[in-house]
Every structure is written in C-alpha cells, then in structure tokens.
Design a protein around this motif. Structure first.
Motif, mmCIF file in Angstrom:
data_model
loop_
_atom_site.group_PDB
_atom_site.id
_atom_site.type_symbol
_atom_site.label_atom_id
_atom_site.label_comp_id
_atom_site.label_asym_id
_atom_site.label_seq_id
_atom_site.Cartn_x
_atom_site.Cartn_y
_atom_site.Cartn_z
ATOM 1 N N UNK A 56 0.842 -1.186 0.000
ATOM 2 C CA UNK A 56 0.000 0.000 0.000
ATOM 3 C C UNK A 56 0.883 1.244 0.000
ATOM 4 N N UNK A 57 0.597 2.165 -0.875
ATOM 5 C CA UNK A 57 1.289 3.447 -0.919
ATOM 6 C C UNK A 57 0.238 4.509 -1.180
ATOM 7 N N UNK A 58 0.221 5.520 -0.360
ATOM 8 C CA UNK A 58 -0.695 6.640 -0.575
ATOM 9 C C UNK A 58 0.134 7.882 -0.868
ATOM 10 N N UNK A 63 -4.902 9.814 -3.208
ATOM 11 C CA UNK A 63 -4.554 8.734 -4.132
ATOM 12 C C UNK A 63 -4.037 7.554 -3.316
ATOM 13 N N UNK A 64 -4.412 6.379 -3.721
ATOM 14 C CA UNK A 64 -4.011 5.169 -3.034
ATOM 15 C C UNK A 64 -3.559 4.164 -4.085
ATOM 16 N N UNK A 65 -2.295 3.829 -4.071
ATOM 17 C CA UNK A 65 -1.724 2.927 -5.062
ATOM 18 C C UNK A 65 -1.408 1.609 -4.364
ATOM 19 N N UNK A 130 4.334 13.991 -0.614
ATOM 20 C CA UNK A 130 4.773 12.959 0.328
ATOM 21 C C UNK A 130 4.324 11.564 -0.107
ATOM 22 N N UNK A 131 4.991 10.570 0.448
ATOM 23 C CA UNK A 131 4.578 9.178 0.311
ATOM 24 C C UNK A 131 4.169 8.679 1.685
ATOM 25 N N UNK A 132 3.046 7.991 1.759
ATOM 26 C CA UNK A 132 2.563 7.417 3.003
ATOM 27 C C UNK A 132 2.719 5.904 2.919
ATOM 28 N N UNK A 133 3.576 5.333 3.780
ATOM 29 C CA UNK A 133 3.844 3.897 3.783
ATOM 30 C C UNK A 133 3.451 3.291 5.120
#
Length: 149
Positions: A56-58, A63-65, A130-133
């Motif tokens: 999961x990466x937001x 956006x949610x990839x 930013x990247x949310x991990x």
C-alpha cells in the motif's frame, strides 16, 4: 463500412481514455512532480540490494496505489517505479537517502480508525509530494538496505 471499424474505434477510445485517466492521476497525486525533481541518473548502480513490492502506498490528493509500486534500494538511495501497465504515465524516480525526511504518525491518511501505523516520507526537493507507507514495510525495507537513514 463504419460497422466494420466500430469495434476497433471502441477499443482505441477505451485505450485513449485509460491513458488520459492515468496521466491525470499521475499529475494530481504528485508522482510526476517527484519524477521531474528526482530523475533516474544515467550512471545509477543497477546492483540493487533489495527489491520490495509495496502492499500500500498513498500520496497526496487521496490517491491510493495498492500492489503496483516497486521500491529498489541501494547504498545511494531508493528507486521508485510502477508496474508495467502504468509505467508509461508513471516514470520512475530515484531519491537519495539524504533527501528523505520521515515522520511517524498513528493516523490513517483519511482520518479513519488506524489499523496500522504509517510513516510519511517527505523529500527535500518536493515537500508537497509525500509518500505514506506502512511503518512495518518501511522498517523492513530499511533493514534490507542496511538501515542507511
């Protein structure tokens, strides 16, 4: 005569629509901004320590990839890339370790009840992307890379 080509026109329209949607998504979530500010160097060491597919990466703008982002680490930094079906509109980018600033948070990105802790990665040249991990994934990646930060 038009009926003969109608099927082809529909397929072409769907492909063009898909490419437009992916292009808008890559621009709005901040991916293209990161790719412009952190291009992949020509002399990059391709002998990467680890390859890690993210669960999961937001990113920004909700956006949610999921299951489509791949991180490759070496001693210099992280190469972030997308799986092949999204690759033309999501160019890869390489971020040096010294440009990464992390923030810990207990909140989920959308303000829901937290199911897991997140780490926010901010980048010096592009702090608005930013990247949310997941914290567990970030720690696993750092451990595989020899904890360079």
């Amino acid at each position: 005569m038009v009926e003969e080509y109608a099927g082809y026109l529909v397929i072409i329209a769907i492909l063009i629509g898909w490419m437009i949607i992916i292009r808008v998504l890559s621009s709005s979530c901040g991916w293209r901004d990161l790719a412009e500010k952190y291009p992949v160097p020509d002399d990059i060491d391709t002998d990467f320590i680890t390859k890690h597919r993210l669960l999961n990466l937001a990113m920004r703008r909700h956006s949610n990839l999921e299951l489509c982002v791949i991180l490759r680490c070496n001693y210099d930094g992280i190469l972030v890339s997308m799986t092949r079906c999204f690759w033309p509109m999501f160019p890869s980018f390489f971020v040096p370790w010294q440009d990464i600033v992390t923030e810990d948070t207990d909140k989920t990105r959308f303000g829901l009840i937290p199911r897991y802790k997140q780490v926010i990665l901010r980048f010096k040249r592009s702090p608005d992307s930013p990247l949310y991990l997941r914290e567990t994934e970030w720690k696993r990646l750092l451990q595989k890379a020899g904890n360079p930060i």
